[in-house]
Design an enzyme around this catalytic site. Structure first.
Site, PDB file in Angstrom:
ATOM      1  N   LYS A  45       0.862  -1.179   0.000  1.00 52.11           N
ATOM      2  CA  LYS A  45       0.000   0.000   0.000  1.00 52.11           C
ATOM      3  C   LYS A  45       0.902   1.233   0.000  1.00 52.11           C
ATOM      4  CE  LYS A  45      -3.909   2.131   2.387  1.00 52.11           C
ATOM      5  NZ  LYS A  45      -3.907   2.824   3.685  1.00 52.11           N
ATOM      6  N   HIS A  59      -4.657   2.687  14.936  1.00 51.84           N
ATOM      7  CA  HIS A  59      -5.028   1.295  14.662  1.00 51.84           C
ATOM      8  C   HIS A  59      -3.833   0.392  14.957  1.00 51.84           C
ATOM      9  CE1 HIS A  59      -2.707   2.462  11.149  1.00 51.84           C
ATOM     10  NE2 HIS A  59      -2.545   1.171  10.863  1.00 51.84           N
ATOM     11  N   ASP A  81      -1.981  -3.067  13.159  1.00 54.38           N
ATOM     12  CA  ASP A  81      -1.993  -3.795  11.876  1.00 54.38           C
ATOM     13  C   ASP A  81      -2.495  -5.222  12.095  1.00 54.38           C
ATOM     14  OD1 ASP A  81      -0.938  -1.566  10.721  1.00 54.38           O
ATOM     15  OD2 ASP A  81       1.051  -2.402  10.332  1.00 54.38           O
ATOM     16  N   HIS A  87      -0.804   2.601  16.429  1.00 52.73           N
ATOM     17  CA  HIS A  87      -0.060   3.671  15.764  1.00 52.73           C
ATOM     18  C   HIS A  87      -0.994   4.475  14.852  1.00 52.73           C
ATOM     19  CE1 HIS A  87       0.224   0.099  13.180  1.00 52.73           C
ATOM     20  NE2 HIS A  87       0.364   0.908  12.147  1.00 52.73           N
TER      21      HIS A  87
END
Length: 358
Positions: A215, A234, A236, A290
């Protein structure tokens, strides 16, 4: 051919607005912690994201080798994020990958729209912007390009950028080398849990099923950076995430109750431990919360490669060797896709719960 144009943040940013639309403004409780990212990065006091020198990881010298592995394990357990230096991927290749991504994002928006994804129909690969499907219906200050890069037989090259011409070759070679680095990291993490070296890699799908998804995140200049986020807080879902960036700060980690801004370390790759490894290790390795800040002065670009298990084929749960009477399993068994759905459900239930549930 009709190309549907989603609201691109780049278009908004270049329109000359001085006030950002309301849907990009973060809730009041978040605003108190959003500062100037350049000032935050300069701070010398406080905790720092660890830097791990991988030069010794395959050393002939057992002492040097063990020291390197111990430092990596300690960073994975204490922080869940680290800067990797001397990682073995040539600087020249990394520069080609960055140049290719920057050149694509330098194209006119109309040109990029030819690669637009369509989340409504499940076509998630391609050029896109965040839709307001998060819990609070808010948008993030970023556009992106997303596609699977490894294994090579699972790629859909038809949606890869044709411009620049080096994009395919540089990105493919980077993915191949990163896949090798992932094996080295997973092996070290396995040994750190007292497992056989190949165990974690096997648990996340092995050579055939472990997926690498790239991404490229493009964060335009923002006229009111103190009100917005490039990426909201969020963890990962991946096993590991490897990140390159264009040396513009933005990444923040929630460590010991405070947001810590990651320094820009030259020639490094940032690596996150994702939820998948946190679950398999029964919380011994951490998937850290993060987020990404934006700024007024400089465009920030990052290249995140998410290394993920297959969606349905593997049940994620703490490995038996990580569980004991004193340390019972902290996570229920779920497939990878069930874990993702569970996180979305939790966020809808509780706007402020961003940790993976225990």
């Amino acid at each position: 051919m009709v190309i549907s144009v989603a609201p691109r943040v780049e278009r908004l940013a270049s329109s000359g607005i001085e006030v950002i639309p309301q849907e990009y403004v973060r809730p009041q409780e978040e605003l108190t912690s959003i500062g100037n990212v350049f000032e935050e990065e300069k701070k010398e006091e406080g905790p720092r994201v660890p830097t791990i020198d991988l030069k010794g990881i395959n050393s002939e010298d057992p002492v040097e080798r063990e020291k390197c592995k111990e430092e990596l394990k300690k960073a994975a357990a204490g922080w869940g994020v680290m800067h990797l230096v001397n990682h073995g991927i040539p600087d020249e290749l990394i520069e080609r990958v960055k140049k290719a991504g920057e050149t694509f994002f330098d194209l006119p928006i109309e040109e990029k729209e030819k690669y637009a994804n369509d989340q409504a129909t499940g076509k998630i690969q391609g050029y896109g912007s965040k839709l307001a499907n998060n819990a609070c219906g808010q948008l993030e200050w970023e556009d992106y390009f997303f596609h699977l890069v490894y294994p090579e037989d699972k790629r859909d090259l038809s949606i890869w950028p044709k411009t620049p011409t080096d994009y395919k070759e540089a990105t493919s070679e980077y993915a191949r080398q990163l896949r090798g680095l992932a094996t080295t990291i997973l092996s070290t993490l396995s040994l750190g849990l007292g497992l056989e070296a190949g165990r974690l890699e096997k648990e996340v799908g092995g050579m055939e099923e472990f997926l690498l998804q790239l991404k490229i995140n493009y964060y335009p200049r923002c006229p009111q950076p103190e009100l917005a986020l490039g990426v909201e807080a969020h963890t990962d879902v991946s096993a590991l995430t490897f990140i390159l960036h264009n040396m513009v700060p933005g990444l923040q980690l929630f460590y010991e109750g405070k947001w810590v801004t990651a320094k820009c370390v030259p020639n490094s790759i940032i690596m996150h431990i994702g939820d998948t490894i946190e679950i398999l290790s029964n919380g011994k390795y951490k998937s850290i919360l993060h987020r990404g800040l934006v700024n007024k002065e400089k465009v920030r670009i990052s290249w995140a490669v998410f290394c993920e298990p297959p969606k349905e084929k593997i049940i994620l749960q703490p490995l038996p060797e990580t569980v004991s009477e004193e340390e019972p399993p902290r996570y229920p068994p779920r497939t990878f896709v069930q874990h993702i759905e569970h996180k979305l459900f939790r966020r809808t239930q509780d706007l402020h719960s961003n940790r993976i549930s225990k």
